[in-house]
Design a protein around this motif. Sequence first.
Motif, mmCIF file in Angstrom:
data_model
loop_
_atom_site.group_PDB
_atom_site.id
_atom_site.type_symbol
_atom_site.label_atom_id
_atom_site.label_comp_id
_atom_site.label_asym_id
_atom_site.label_seq_id
_atom_site.Cartn_x
_atom_site.Cartn_y
_atom_site.Cartn_z
ATOM 1 N N TYR A 61 9.573 7.933 -10.398
ATOM 2 C CA TYR A 61 9.667 7.386 -9.046
ATOM 3 C C TYR A 61 8.346 6.770 -8.591
ATOM 4 O O TYR A 61 8.324 5.751 -7.903
ATOM 5 C CB TYR A 61 10.099 8.478 -8.070
ATOM 6 C CG TYR A 61 11.524 8.930 -8.244
ATOM 7 C CD1 TYR A 61 12.503 8.043 -8.674
ATOM 8 C CD2 TYR A 61 11.894 10.251 -7.998
ATOM 9 C CE1 TYR A 61 13.820 8.456 -8.856
ATOM 10 C CE2 TYR A 61 13.203 10.669 -8.165
ATOM 11 C CZ TYR A 61 14.167 9.766 -8.598
ATOM 12 O OH TYR A 61 15.466 10.174 -8.767
ATOM 13 N N THR A 62 7.246 7.402 -8.998
ATOM 14 C CA THR A 62 5.939 6.828 -8.645
ATOM 15 C C THR A 62 5.743 5.480 -9.312
ATOM 16 O O THR A 62 5.247 4.519 -8.684
ATOM 17 C CB THR A 62 4.813 7.796 -9.059
ATOM 18 O OG1 THR A 62 5.019 9.058 -8.430
ATOM 19 C CG2 THR A 62 3.457 7.261 -8.650
ATOM 20 N N LEU A 63 6.127 5.366 -10.577
ATOM 21 C CA LEU A 63 6.002 4.084 -11.271
ATOM 22 C C LEU A 63 6.947 3.035 -10.676
ATOM 23 O O LEU A 63 6.607 1.853 -10.595
ATOM 24 C CB LEU A 63 6.281 4.271 -12.765
ATOM 25 C CG LEU A 63 5.213 5.049 -13.541
ATOM 26 C CD1 LEU A 63 5.645 5.233 -14.985
ATOM 27 C CD2 LEU A 63 3.868 4.321 -13.479
ATOM 28 N N PHE A 64 8.135 3.446 -10.262
ATOM 29 C CA PHE A 64 9.036 2.501 -9.598
ATOM 30 C C PHE A 64 8.412 1.949 -8.315
ATOM 31 O O PHE A 64 8.624 0.791 -7.951
ATOM 32 C CB PHE A 64 10.366 3.185 -9.257
ATOM 33 C CG PHE A 64 11.327 3.254 -10.407
ATOM 34 C CD1 PHE A 64 11.547 2.158 -11.228
ATOM 35 C CD2 PHE A 64 12.029 4.424 -10.673
ATOM 36 C CE1 PHE A 64 12.436 2.221 -12.295
ATOM 37 C CE2 PHE A 64 12.917 4.497 -11.731
ATOM 38 C CZ PHE A 64 13.122 3.399 -12.551
ATOM 39 N N ALA A 65 7.636 2.797 -7.629
ATOM 40 C CA ALA A 65 7.043 2.372 -6.359
ATOM 41 C C ALA A 65 5.873 1.424 -6.552
ATOM 42 O O ALA A 65 5.609 0.577 -5.684
ATOM 43 C CB ALA A 65 6.593 3.600 -5.564
ATOM 44 N N VAL A 66 5.155 1.547 -7.674
ATOM 45 C CA VAL A 66 3.929 0.765 -7.838
ATOM 46 C C VAL A 66 4.031 -0.286 -8.925
ATOM 47 O O VAL A 66 3.122 -1.117 -9.068
ATOM 48 C CB VAL A 66 2.739 1.704 -8.158
ATOM 49 C CG1 VAL A 66 2.521 2.696 -7.036
ATOM 50 C CG2 VAL A 66 2.948 2.446 -9.480
ATOM 51 N N THR A 67 5.120 -0.295 -9.710
ATOM 52 C CA THR A 67 5.220 -1.200 -10.849
ATOM 53 C C THR A 67 5.758 -2.560 -10.404
ATOM 54 O O THR A 67 6.632 -2.649 -9.536
ATOM 55 C CB THR A 67 6.135 -0.610 -11.932
ATOM 56 O OG1 THR A 67 5.598 0.638 -12.337
ATOM 57 C CG2 THR A 67 6.198 -1.511 -13.144
ATOM 58 N N SER A 68 5.249 -3.582 -11.032
ATOM 59 C CA SER A 68 5.737 -4.940 -10.776
ATOM 60 C C SER A 68 7.089 -5.139 -11.456
ATOM 61 O O SER A 68 7.497 -4.332 -12.296
ATOM 62 C CB SER A 68 4.732 -5.965 -11.317
ATOM 63 O OG SER A 68 4.633 -5.857 -12.721
ATOM 64 N N PRO A 69 7.827 -6.196 -11.135
ATOM 65 C CA PRO A 69 9.155 -6.408 -11.732
ATOM 66 C C PRO A 69 9.138 -6.802 -13.202
ATOM 67 O O PRO A 69 10.185 -7.183 -13.733
ATOM 68 C CB PRO A 69 9.735 -7.544 -10.882
ATOM 69 C CG PRO A 69 8.932 -7.578 -9.641
ATOM 70 C CD PRO A 69 7.567 -7.134 -10.034
ATOM 71 N N ALA A 70 8.014 -6.702 -13.889
ATOM 72 C CA ALA A 70 7.980 -7.045 -15.304
ATOM 73 C C ALA A 70 8.900 -6.111 -16.092
ATOM 74 O O ALA A 70 8.943 -4.901 -15.846
ATOM 75 C CB ALA A 70 6.555 -6.961 -15.847
ATOM 76 N N ILE A 71 9.631 -6.685 -17.032
ATOM 77 C CA ILE A 71 10.649 -5.905 -17.749
ATOM 78 C C ILE A 71 10.013 -4.788 -18.565
ATOM 79 O O ILE A 71 10.494 -3.659 -18.581
ATOM 80 C CB ILE A 71 11.470 -6.846 -18.654
ATOM 81 C CG1 ILE A 71 12.180 -7.891 -17.806
ATOM 82 C CG2 ILE A 71 12.478 -6.045 -19.473
ATOM 83 C CD1 ILE A 71 12.900 -8.931 -18.613
ATOM 84 N N ALA A 72 8.912 -5.095 -19.239
ATOM 85 C CA ALA A 72 8.269 -4.085 -20.082
ATOM 86 C C ALA A 72 7.764 -2.912 -19.252
ATOM 87 O O ALA A 72 7.834 -1.747 -19.669
ATOM 88 C CB ALA A 72 7.129 -4.724 -20.866
ATOM 89 N N LEU A 73 7.259 -3.203 -18.047
ATOM 90 C CA LEU A 73 6.773 -2.133 -17.184
ATOM 91 C C LEU A 73 7.915 -1.341 -16.560
ATOM 92 O O LEU A 73 7.803 -0.141 -16.335
ATOM 93 C CB LEU A 73 5.875 -2.710 -16.089
ATOM 94 C CG LEU A 73 4.584 -3.379 -16.577
ATOM 95 C CD1 LEU A 73 3.800 -3.956 -15.403
ATOM 96 C CD2 LEU A 73 3.725 -2.390 -17.366
ATOM 97 N N LEU A 74 9.020 -2.011 -16.269
ATOM 98 C CA LEU A 74 10.164 -1.303 -15.704
ATOM 99 C C LEU A 74 10.829 -0.378 -16.719
ATOM 100 O O LEU A 74 11.456 0.618 -16.345
ATOM 101 C CB LEU A 74 11.208 -2.312 -15.188
ATOM 102 C CG LEU A 74 10.924 -2.949 -13.832
ATOM 103 C CD1 LEU A 74 11.989 -3.988 -13.512
ATOM 104 C CD2 LEU A 74 10.862 -1.903 -12.739
ATOM 105 N N ALA A 75 10.688 -0.675 -17.989
ATOM 106 C CA ALA A 75 11.318 0.162 -19.013
ATOM 107 C C ALA A 75 10.714 1.560 -19.049
ATOM 108 O O ALA A 75 11.422 2.541 -19.328
ATOM 109 C CB ALA A 75 11.188 -0.509 -20.374
ATOM 110 N N VAL A 76 9.415 1.679 -18.736
ATOM 111 C CA VAL A 76 8.758 2.990 -18.797
ATOM 112 C C VAL A 76 9.348 3.963 -17.783
ATOM 113 O O VAL A 76 9.750 5.080 -18.145
ATOM 114 C CB VAL A 76 7.238 2.825 -18.624
ATOM 115 C CG1 VAL A 76 6.564 4.195 -18.578
ATOM 116 C CG2 VAL A 76 6.657 1.978 -19.747
#
Length: 234
Positions: A61-76
């Motif tokens: 949830y923390t990564l969802f809040a701070v991550t950009s919409p990049a696909i590779a970053l959303l996969a984590v």
Amino acid sequence: MVPASAHGTTTATTIALGLYVAYNAAATLASVPAGHLADRLGARGSVRVLAGGVASFAAAYTLFAVTSPAIALLAVPFVLAGIGIGAVETAQHAAVATLAPTGLRGSAFGLLATVQSLGNLAASGIAGLLWTLASPATAFFYLTAWMILALIGLLFTARPIVMPDPCLTCLTLIQRHYLRKERLARDKHRAQRPAHAPRLLGRRPEPVHPRLLPDDPSVPSSSGTYGDEVPRVA
């Protein structure tokens, strides 16, 4: 999370489906190892595995809040959320089966299902309102806060609690009671005894032998004579 304006509606849908496939695959792969780990960690192993799943949810949830919409970053965060749900779904049922009393085990599973349903309803409604009225990041930070609170509670619950054996405790109390009575009786006896009285504690009385009469003709005296015989002086 995956904006359609950046990739097109068809591409965004494909990406979303791929992320959810990764989520479900991670949940499937994590379920069996989570159950095996709960068995190896002992009586409260299921609670510890449950705490690990909640921590994985908090990180996701923390990564969802701070991550950009990049696909590779959303996969984590999607994979972390899959690991979290795999561990939580396995460990929570194992925890209920292990910790609930035998006579209330069915009621405990029913209570678990009720709490899950109410929690999902309330969390979805509040997170949806925060998403709409504030921002997606606010909604995910709200969920992260609840995960942190749940993790703190589970960490306290996972600590082993040593409960004394009731029978052993009862016997210990009885033994202490009689030892105290014996000590008080001994102190009272010492206080009532005169100062000049001999100390006979710990000494066995000497056996009393029948007295040998010297005038008995059948019994030799200490000088070796019998009865009234007078010893001769050489």
